[in-house]
Design a protein around this motif. Sequence first.
Motif, short mmCIF file in Angstrom:
data_model
loop_
_atom_site.label_atom_id
_atom_site.label_comp_id
_atom_site.label_asym_id
_atom_site.label_seq_id
_atom_site.Cartn_x
_atom_site.Cartn_y
_atom_site.Cartn_z
N PHE A 6 0.76 -1.11 -0.05
CA PHE A 6 -0.10 -0.04 0.10
C PHE A 6 0.91 1.22 0.01
O PHE A 6 1.93 1.40 0.76
N TYR A 7 0.47 2.13 -0.96
CA TYR A 7 1.28 3.41 -1.00
C TYR A 7 0.10 4.64 -1.22
O TYR A 7 -0.34 4.60 -2.05
N ARG A 8 0.40 5.45 -0.07
CA ARG A 8 -0.50 6.77 -0.41
C ARG A 8 0.18 7.78 -1.33
O ARG A 8 1.27 8.49 -1.00
N ALA A 9 -0.12 7.75 -2.59
CA ALA A 9 0.64 8.34 -3.62
C ALA A 9 0.44 9.95 -3.55
O ALA A 9 1.51 10.80 -3.97
N SER A 10 -0.87 10.36 -3.13
CA SER A 10 -1.00 11.85 -3.27
C SER A 10 -2.40 12.00 -2.49
O SER A 10 -2.94 10.98 -1.90
N ARG A 11 -2.63 13.19 -2.20
CA ARG A 11 -4.15 13.62 -1.63
C ARG A 11 -5.33 12.69 -2.11
O ARG A 11 -6.22 12.42 -1.70
#
Length: 426
Positions: free
Chosen positions: A96-101
Amino acid sequence: MVKRIVIEHPDIVLYEKDKKYNVEDDVKKPFRNVVNTGSLEIRKGTFRMLDSKHNPILKTDNISLEVNNIKLDSAIVKQDIPFQYKDYNLRCGRVFYRASRFYSITADSLQATDSSVAVTDFKLVPQYGRKQFTKMLSEEKDLFNVEAKSITLPYVNWGFVNDTLFVHAPKAVLDKVAANIYRNKEPKDDPTRKKLYSEALRNLDFDLKIERLVMRNSYIEYEEQLNFSRPAASVSFSRFNADIKHIYSAVNKKQIPATVIRVNALFMKKSPMSVTWSFNVPDASDAFTIKGRLQGLQGKSLNELSMPLMNIATDSDIKDVRFTINGNRNNATGSFAINYDNMKVAVYKKDGKEKNRFMSAIGNLIVKNDSNEKLKRTDIKVDRLKDKSVFNFLWRCLQEGLKQTLLPKAVTAVLPEGGKKQKKKD
Protein backbone atom coordinates in the motif's frame (compact mmCIF):
# COMPACT_ATOMS: atom_id res chain seq x y z
CA MET A 1 34.00 -9.01 8.20
CA VAL A 2 30.65 -10.69 8.90
CA LYS A 3 29.83 -13.43 6.41
CA ARG A 4 26.06 -13.52 6.89
CA ILE A 5 23.36 -11.71 8.86
CA VAL A 6 19.85 -13.22 9.11
CA ILE A 7 16.93 -11.31 10.66
CA GLU A 8 13.70 -13.22 11.35
CA HIS A 9 10.23 -11.57 11.52
CA PRO A 10 11.40 -7.94 11.83
CA ASP A 11 8.69 -5.27 12.21
CA ILE A 12 10.20 -2.09 10.81
CA VAL A 13 8.46 1.23 11.43
CA LEU A 14 9.74 4.50 9.99
CA TYR A 15 8.28 7.62 11.59
CA GLU A 16 8.22 11.10 10.14
CA LYS A 17 10.85 13.11 12.01
CA ASP A 18 10.10 16.40 13.72
CA LYS A 19 13.42 17.77 12.53
CA LYS A 20 15.10 17.32 9.18
CA TYR A 21 17.64 14.56 8.78
CA ASN A 22 21.19 15.67 9.41
CA VAL A 23 23.69 13.93 7.15
CA GLU A 24 26.59 14.32 9.60
CA ASP A 25 24.72 12.97 12.65
CA ASP A 26 22.37 10.44 11.03
CA VAL A 27 24.54 8.96 8.31
CA LYS A 28 28.24 9.76 8.48
CA LYS A 29 28.95 9.18 12.18
CA PRO A 30 27.50 5.65 12.36
CA PHE A 31 29.71 4.59 9.43
CA ARG A 32 33.08 6.20 10.06
CA ASN A 33 34.54 2.71 9.91
CA VAL A 34 34.19 0.29 7.01
CA VAL A 35 31.35 -2.24 7.29
CA ASN A 36 31.49 -5.40 5.15
CA THR A 37 29.21 -8.40 5.13
CA GLY A 38 28.81 -11.32 2.77
CA SER A 39 25.01 -11.13 2.78
CA LEU A 40 22.04 -9.73 4.66
CA GLU A 41 18.83 -11.76 4.75
CA ILE A 42 15.44 -10.66 6.06
CA ARG A 43 12.71 -13.29 6.46
CA LYS A 44 8.97 -12.65 6.81
CA GLY A 45 9.33 -9.01 7.73
CA THR A 46 6.85 -6.14 7.81
CA PHE A 47 7.44 -2.48 7.02
CA ARG A 48 5.45 0.69 7.69
CA MET A 49 6.20 4.32 6.95
CA LEU A 50 3.96 6.63 9.01
CA ASP A 51 3.19 10.33 8.78
CA SER A 52 3.16 12.73 11.74
CA LYS A 53 -0.33 11.51 12.73
CA HIS A 54 0.79 7.87 12.51
CA ASN A 55 -1.27 7.23 9.38
CA PRO A 56 0.42 4.88 6.88
CA ILE A 57 2.19 6.37 3.88
CA LEU A 58 3.74 3.08 2.79
CA LYS A 59 3.32 -0.42 4.15
CA THR A 60 3.95 -4.01 3.11
CA ASP A 61 4.24 -7.46 4.69
CA ASN A 62 5.73 -10.91 4.19
CA ILE A 63 9.03 -9.35 3.16
CA SER A 64 11.90 -11.59 2.07
CA LEU A 65 15.10 -9.79 1.16
CA GLU A 66 18.59 -11.00 0.42
CA VAL A 67 21.41 -8.57 -0.38
CA ASN A 68 24.89 -9.90 -1.17
CA ASN A 69 28.38 -8.43 -0.73
CA ILE A 70 27.39 -5.27 1.15
CA LYS A 71 29.91 -2.52 1.81
CA LEU A 72 29.42 0.78 3.70
CA ASP A 73 31.93 3.44 4.68
CA SER A 74 32.05 7.21 5.18
CA ALA A 75 32.71 7.84 1.49
CA ILE A 76 30.03 5.51 0.10
CA VAL A 77 27.22 6.94 2.26
CA LYS A 78 27.66 10.29 0.48
CA GLN A 79 26.66 8.70 -2.83
CA ASP A 80 23.12 8.63 -4.30
CA ILE A 81 22.87 4.96 -3.29
CA PRO A 82 24.50 5.06 0.19
CA PHE A 83 25.91 1.52 0.12
CA GLN A 84 27.44 -0.90 -2.36
CA TYR A 85 26.20 -4.40 -3.09
CA LYS A 86 26.63 -7.13 -5.67
CA ASP A 87 22.99 -8.14 -6.13
CA TYR A 88 19.68 -8.41 -4.28
CA ASN A 89 16.42 -10.35 -4.33
CA LEU A 90 13.28 -8.81 -2.83
CA ARG A 91 9.85 -10.40 -2.46
CA CYS A 92 6.94 -8.97 -0.50
CA GLY A 93 3.19 -9.42 -0.14
CA ARG A 94 0.51 -6.77 -0.40
CA VAL A 95 1.80 -3.23 -0.89
CA PHE A 96 0.00 0.00 0.00
CA TYR A 97 1.30 3.47 -0.89
CA ARG A 98 -0.51 6.76 -0.34
CA ALA A 99 0.66 8.43 -3.52
CA SER A 100 -1.06 11.80 -3.12
CA ARG A 101 -4.05 13.60 -1.68
CA PHE A 102 -6.28 11.99 -4.33
CA TYR A 103 -4.81 8.52 -4.94
CA SER A 104 -3.43 5.42 -3.31
CA ILE A 105 -1.49 2.61 -5.01
CA THR A 106 -1.85 -1.05 -4.07
CA ALA A 107 -0.41 -4.32 -5.36
CA ASP A 108 -0.89 -7.93 -4.28
CA SER A 109 2.79 -8.76 -4.64
CA LEU A 110 6.12 -7.27 -5.66
CA GLN A 111 9.24 -9.10 -6.76
CA ALA A 112 12.45 -7.31 -7.67
CA THR A 113 16.07 -8.19 -8.27
CA ASP A 114 18.97 -6.05 -9.37
CA SER A 115 17.89 -6.80 -12.98
CA SER A 116 14.09 -7.38 -13.02
CA VAL A 117 10.77 -6.17 -11.59
CA ALA A 118 7.36 -7.92 -11.46
CA VAL A 119 4.16 -6.53 -9.90
CA THR A 120 0.81 -8.36 -9.71
CA ASP A 121 -2.68 -6.84 -9.35
CA PHE A 122 -1.54 -3.23 -9.49
CA LYS A 123 -4.21 -0.61 -8.71
CA LEU A 124 -4.25 3.18 -8.80
CA VAL A 125 -7.34 3.94 -6.71
CA PRO A 126 -9.07 7.34 -6.27
CA GLN A 127 -9.73 8.33 -2.67
CA TYR A 128 -12.96 10.15 -3.58
CA GLY A 129 -16.04 9.59 -5.72
CA ARG A 130 -16.67 11.67 -8.82
CA LYS A 131 -18.95 14.28 -7.25
CA GLN A 132 -16.74 14.83 -4.21
CA PHE A 133 -13.60 14.93 -6.35
CA THR A 134 -15.17 17.52 -8.65
CA LYS A 135 -16.25 19.71 -5.72
CA MET A 136 -12.66 19.74 -4.41
CA LEU A 137 -11.22 21.08 -7.67
CA SER A 138 -10.46 24.72 -8.42
CA GLU A 139 -9.75 23.81 -12.08
CA GLU A 140 -10.58 20.94 -14.41
CA LYS A 141 -8.62 17.76 -13.77
CA ASP A 142 -8.90 14.13 -14.88
CA LEU A 143 -9.84 11.43 -12.39
CA PHE A 144 -7.98 8.16 -13.02
CA ASN A 145 -8.86 4.63 -11.98
CA VAL A 146 -6.28 2.14 -13.29
CA GLU A 147 -5.72 -1.57 -12.72
CA ALA A 148 -3.24 -4.03 -14.24
CA LYS A 149 -3.13 -7.77 -13.73
CA SER A 150 0.64 -7.68 -14.02
CA ILE A 151 3.50 -5.28 -14.80
CA THR A 152 6.76 -6.94 -15.77
CA LEU A 153 10.22 -5.71 -16.71
CA PRO A 154 12.11 -8.95 -17.45
CA TYR A 155 15.39 -7.05 -17.48
CA VAL A 156 16.05 -3.53 -16.20
CA ASN A 157 19.28 -1.67 -15.52
CA TRP A 158 19.13 1.39 -13.29
CA GLY A 159 21.43 3.53 -11.20
CA PHE A 160 23.15 6.90 -11.16
CA VAL A 161 25.83 8.46 -13.37
CA ASN A 162 27.14 11.80 -12.07
CA ASP A 163 24.02 12.25 -9.92
CA THR A 164 21.71 11.58 -12.90
CA LEU A 165 19.29 8.69 -12.61
CA PHE A 166 19.13 6.25 -15.51
CA VAL A 167 16.49 3.57 -16.18
CA HIS A 168 17.09 1.30 -19.17
CA ALA A 169 14.95 -1.68 -20.16
CA PRO A 170 14.70 -3.61 -23.42
CA LYS A 171 11.07 -4.51 -22.73
CA ALA A 172 8.16 -3.76 -20.40
CA VAL A 173 4.89 -5.72 -20.44
CA LEU A 174 1.53 -4.54 -19.05
CA ASP A 175 -1.08 -7.30 -19.03
CA LYS A 176 -4.86 -6.82 -18.73
CA VAL A 177 -4.88 -3.12 -17.98
CA ALA A 178 -8.30 -1.60 -17.17
CA ALA A 179 -8.21 2.20 -17.19
CA ASN A 180 -11.03 4.69 -16.73
CA ILE A 181 -10.30 8.40 -17.23
CA TYR A 182 -13.10 10.76 -16.21
CA ARG A 183 -13.37 14.53 -16.58
CA ASN A 184 -16.16 16.81 -15.40
CA LYS A 185 -16.47 20.14 -17.24
CA GLU A 186 -18.09 22.09 -14.40
CA PRO A 187 -14.86 23.40 -12.77
CA LYS A 188 -13.24 26.31 -14.57
CA ASP A 189 -10.74 25.61 -17.33
CA ASP A 190 -7.10 24.99 -16.53
CA PRO A 191 -5.46 27.69 -18.72
CA THR A 192 -1.95 26.22 -18.66
CA ARG A 193 -0.45 25.00 -21.93
CA LYS A 194 -0.58 21.21 -22.25
CA LYS A 195 2.43 19.31 -23.56
CA LEU A 196 2.30 16.86 -26.41
CA TYR A 197 3.94 13.52 -25.64
CA SER A 198 7.16 14.33 -27.48
CA GLU A 199 7.72 17.43 -25.34
CA ALA A 200 6.81 15.59 -22.14
CA LEU A 201 9.47 12.95 -22.86
CA ARG A 202 11.98 15.58 -24.01
CA ASN A 203 11.65 17.48 -20.73
CA LEU A 204 12.24 14.51 -18.41
CA ASP A 205 15.25 15.19 -16.20
CA PHE A 206 16.51 11.59 -16.05
CA ASP A 207 17.86 9.09 -18.57
CA LEU A 208 14.90 6.92 -19.65
CA LYS A 209 15.26 4.30 -22.36
CA ILE A 210 12.58 1.63 -22.83
CA GLU A 211 13.09 -0.06 -26.16
CA ARG A 212 9.65 -1.64 -26.28
CA LEU A 213 6.48 -1.43 -24.19
CA VAL A 214 3.72 -3.99 -24.81
CA MET A 215 0.17 -3.62 -23.50
CA ARG A 216 -1.99 -6.74 -23.88
CA ASN A 217 -5.68 -7.65 -23.51
CA SER A 218 -6.62 -4.27 -22.05
CA TYR A 219 -9.62 -1.94 -21.79
CA ILE A 220 -9.43 1.87 -21.96
CA GLU A 221 -12.40 4.18 -21.37
CA TYR A 222 -12.59 7.96 -21.38
CA GLU A 223 -15.66 9.76 -20.03
CA GLU A 224 -16.43 13.48 -20.20
CA GLN A 225 -19.40 15.06 -18.44
CA LEU A 226 -20.63 18.62 -18.96
CA ASN A 227 -22.52 18.54 -15.64
CA PHE A 228 -24.14 15.99 -13.34
CA SER A 229 -27.60 16.63 -14.79
CA ARG A 230 -26.52 14.98 -18.06
CA PRO A 231 -24.93 11.59 -18.71
CA ALA A 232 -21.23 11.46 -19.43
CA ALA A 233 -20.01 11.07 -22.99
CA SER A 234 -18.09 7.82 -23.23
CA VAL A 235 -15.59 6.40 -25.67
CA SER A 236 -14.12 2.94 -25.08
CA PHE A 237 -11.44 0.70 -26.54
CA SER A 238 -11.67 -3.00 -25.65
CA ARG A 239 -9.36 -5.87 -26.62
CA PHE A 240 -6.76 -3.12 -26.58
CA ASN A 241 -3.28 -4.21 -27.65
CA ALA A 242 -0.45 -1.72 -28.05
CA ASP A 243 3.17 -2.07 -29.13
CA ILE A 244 5.23 1.06 -28.40
CA LYS A 245 8.85 1.33 -29.49
CA HIS A 246 11.55 3.72 -28.31
CA ILE A 247 10.26 5.50 -25.22
CA TYR A 248 13.28 7.74 -24.64
CA SER A 249 14.05 10.91 -22.76
CA ALA A 250 16.64 13.29 -24.24
CA VAL A 251 19.13 13.01 -21.35
CA ASN A 252 22.58 11.57 -22.23
CA LYS A 253 21.63 10.67 -25.81
CA LYS A 254 23.14 11.89 -29.07
CA GLN A 255 20.60 10.21 -31.34
CA ILE A 256 17.03 9.12 -30.60
CA PRO A 257 14.98 6.91 -32.93
CA ALA A 258 11.38 7.81 -33.69
CA THR A 259 8.80 6.77 -31.13
CA VAL A 260 6.20 4.56 -32.86
CA ILE A 261 2.89 3.52 -31.27
CA ARG A 262 0.83 0.77 -32.91
CA VAL A 263 -2.62 -0.02 -31.52
CA ASN A 264 -5.28 -2.57 -32.39
CA ALA A 265 -8.60 -2.52 -30.52
CA LEU A 266 -12.37 -2.68 -30.69
CA PHE A 267 -13.92 0.79 -30.71
CA MET A 268 -17.07 0.94 -28.56
CA LYS A 269 -16.74 -2.85 -28.04
CA LYS A 270 -17.79 -3.64 -31.62
CA SER A 271 -15.73 -1.99 -34.35
CA PRO A 272 -12.19 -3.08 -35.30
CA MET A 273 -9.73 -0.19 -35.16
CA SER A 274 -6.05 0.15 -35.96
CA VAL A 275 -3.85 3.22 -35.37
CA THR A 276 -0.18 4.02 -35.99
CA TRP A 277 1.22 7.13 -34.26
CA SER A 278 4.79 8.36 -34.65
CA PHE A 279 6.83 11.33 -33.42
CA ASN A 280 10.44 12.34 -32.71
CA VAL A 281 11.33 13.36 -29.15
CA PRO A 282 14.12 15.85 -30.14
CA ASP A 283 11.86 17.71 -32.63
CA ALA A 284 11.08 21.06 -30.98
CA SER A 285 8.05 21.56 -33.25
CA ASP A 286 6.53 18.36 -31.77
CA ALA A 287 5.53 17.13 -35.22
CA PHE A 288 3.60 13.86 -35.35
CA THR A 289 1.72 11.64 -37.79
CA ILE A 290 -1.31 9.50 -36.96
CA LYS A 291 -2.85 7.07 -39.42
CA GLY A 292 -5.95 5.07 -38.52
CA ARG A 293 -8.76 2.93 -39.79
CA LEU A 294 -12.14 2.04 -38.24
CA GLN A 295 -14.56 -0.52 -39.70
CA GLY A 296 -18.13 -1.70 -39.14
CA LEU A 297 -19.37 1.10 -36.87
CA GLN A 298 -23.07 1.56 -36.21
CA GLY A 299 -24.18 5.15 -35.72
CA LYS A 300 -25.96 4.23 -32.49
CA SER A 301 -22.60 3.30 -30.96
CA LEU A 302 -21.19 6.71 -31.89
CA ASN A 303 -24.15 8.44 -30.19
CA GLU A 304 -22.67 7.73 -26.76
CA LEU A 305 -20.02 10.27 -27.71
CA SER A 306 -21.80 12.61 -30.12
CA MET A 307 -24.97 13.19 -28.09
CA PRO A 308 -23.46 14.54 -24.85
CA LEU A 309 -20.82 16.61 -26.66
CA MET A 310 -22.44 17.62 -29.97
CA ASN A 311 -26.21 17.16 -29.40
CA ILE A 312 -26.25 15.07 -32.56
CA ALA A 313 -27.57 11.51 -32.96
CA THR A 314 -27.13 9.39 -36.06
CA ASP A 315 -28.62 6.13 -37.25
CA SER A 316 -26.50 4.60 -39.98
CA ASP A 317 -24.11 1.86 -40.99
CA ILE A 318 -20.59 3.25 -41.16
CA LYS A 319 -18.62 0.68 -43.13
CA ASP A 320 -15.18 2.26 -43.20
CA VAL A 321 -13.41 5.31 -41.77
CA ARG A 322 -9.81 6.21 -42.68
CA PHE A 323 -7.79 9.20 -41.56
CA THR A 324 -4.29 10.63 -41.69
CA ILE A 325 -3.37 13.51 -39.39
CA ASN A 326 -0.10 15.45 -39.68
CA GLY A 327 0.24 17.84 -36.77
CA ASN A 328 2.53 19.75 -34.47
CA ARG A 329 2.21 21.86 -31.34
CA ASN A 330 0.22 24.53 -33.22
CA ASN A 331 -2.09 22.90 -35.76
CA ALA A 332 -2.95 19.81 -37.77
CA THR A 333 -3.87 19.05 -41.36
CA GLY A 334 -4.80 15.80 -43.01
CA SER A 335 -7.40 13.73 -44.79
CA PHE A 336 -10.58 12.00 -43.66
CA ALA A 337 -12.64 9.45 -45.61
CA ILE A 338 -15.86 7.58 -44.79
CA ASN A 339 -18.09 4.97 -46.44
CA TYR A 340 -21.63 4.79 -45.01
CA ASP A 341 -25.23 3.66 -45.74
CA ASN A 342 -28.70 4.66 -44.55
CA MET A 343 -27.70 7.91 -42.87
CA LYS A 344 -30.28 9.63 -40.66
CA VAL A 345 -29.53 12.65 -38.50
CA ALA A 346 -31.26 13.97 -35.38
CA VAL A 347 -30.21 17.36 -33.97
CA TYR A 348 -31.12 18.11 -30.35
CA LYS A 349 -31.45 21.40 -28.51
CA LYS A 350 -28.82 22.58 -26.04
CA ASP A 351 -30.35 20.70 -23.12
CA GLY A 352 -29.79 17.44 -25.02
CA LYS A 353 -33.34 16.27 -24.22
CA GLU A 354 -35.65 17.86 -26.79
CA LYS A 355 -35.15 17.23 -30.50
CA ASN A 356 -34.70 20.26 -32.75
CA ARG A 357 -37.17 19.09 -35.37
CA PHE A 358 -36.51 21.96 -37.78
CA MET A 359 -32.72 21.43 -37.89
CA SER A 360 -33.17 17.64 -38.01
CA ALA A 361 -35.51 17.96 -40.98
CA ILE A 362 -33.05 20.23 -42.79
CA GLY A 363 -30.22 17.85 -41.99
CA ASN A 364 -32.02 14.78 -43.35
CA LEU A 365 -33.14 16.74 -46.41
CA ILE A 366 -29.64 17.89 -47.34
CA VAL A 367 -27.39 15.09 -46.15
CA LYS A 368 -26.74 12.29 -48.59
CA ASN A 369 -28.33 9.02 -47.47
CA ASP A 370 -25.21 7.03 -48.39
CA SER A 371 -21.80 7.37 -50.02
CA ASN A 372 -22.66 5.12 -52.98
CA GLU A 373 -20.31 2.35 -51.87
CA LYS A 374 -17.37 4.76 -52.15
CA LEU A 375 -15.17 6.51 -49.62
CA LYS A 376 -16.34 10.11 -49.24
CA ARG A 377 -13.19 12.16 -48.73
CA THR A 378 -12.37 15.58 -47.34
CA ASP A 379 -9.37 17.55 -46.20
CA ILE A 380 -9.23 18.73 -42.60
CA LYS A 381 -7.44 21.60 -40.91
CA VAL A 382 -7.62 22.33 -37.18
CA ASP A 383 -5.83 24.84 -34.96
CA ARG A 384 -4.82 23.38 -31.64
CA LEU A 385 -6.34 24.66 -28.41
CA LYS A 386 -3.12 24.60 -26.39
CA ASP A 387 -4.84 24.58 -23.02
CA LYS A 388 -6.58 21.31 -23.96
CA SER A 389 -5.32 17.72 -23.85
CA VAL A 390 -3.66 15.73 -26.61
CA PHE A 391 -6.82 13.68 -27.12
CA ASN A 392 -8.99 16.79 -27.34
CA PHE A 393 -6.76 17.84 -30.26
CA LEU A 394 -7.18 14.47 -32.00
CA TRP A 395 -10.94 14.34 -31.37
CA ARG A 396 -11.40 17.80 -32.89
CA CYS A 397 -9.57 16.62 -36.03
CA LEU A 398 -11.91 13.64 -36.37
CA GLN A 399 -14.93 15.76 -35.51
CA GLU A 400 -14.03 18.14 -38.33
CA GLY A 401 -13.90 15.22 -40.76
CA LEU A 402 -17.28 13.93 -39.57
CA LYS A 403 -18.86 17.36 -39.89
CA GLN A 404 -17.63 17.89 -43.45
CA THR A 405 -18.54 14.42 -44.73
CA LEU A 406 -21.76 13.60 -42.88
CA LEU A 407 -23.47 16.85 -41.92
CA PRO A 408 -24.57 19.85 -44.00
CA LYS A 409 -23.25 23.30 -43.14
CA ALA A 410 -26.72 24.32 -41.97
CA VAL A 411 -26.49 21.71 -39.23
CA THR A 412 -22.84 22.17 -38.27
CA ALA A 413 -23.48 25.87 -37.73
CA VAL A 414 -25.46 25.10 -34.58
CA LEU A 415 -22.92 22.66 -33.11
CA PRO A 416 -20.63 23.66 -30.23
CA GLU A 417 -16.95 23.76 -31.19
CA GLY A 418 -15.10 20.79 -29.72
CA GLY A 419 -13.28 21.53 -26.50
CA LYS A 420 -15.10 24.78 -25.72
CA LYS A 421 -17.70 25.10 -23.02
CA GLN A 422 -21.16 26.33 -23.87
CA LYS A 423 -22.02 29.58 -22.17
CA LYS A 424 -24.74 29.40 -19.59
CA LYS A 425 -27.83 31.49 -20.10
CA ASP A 426 -28.27 34.37 -17.71
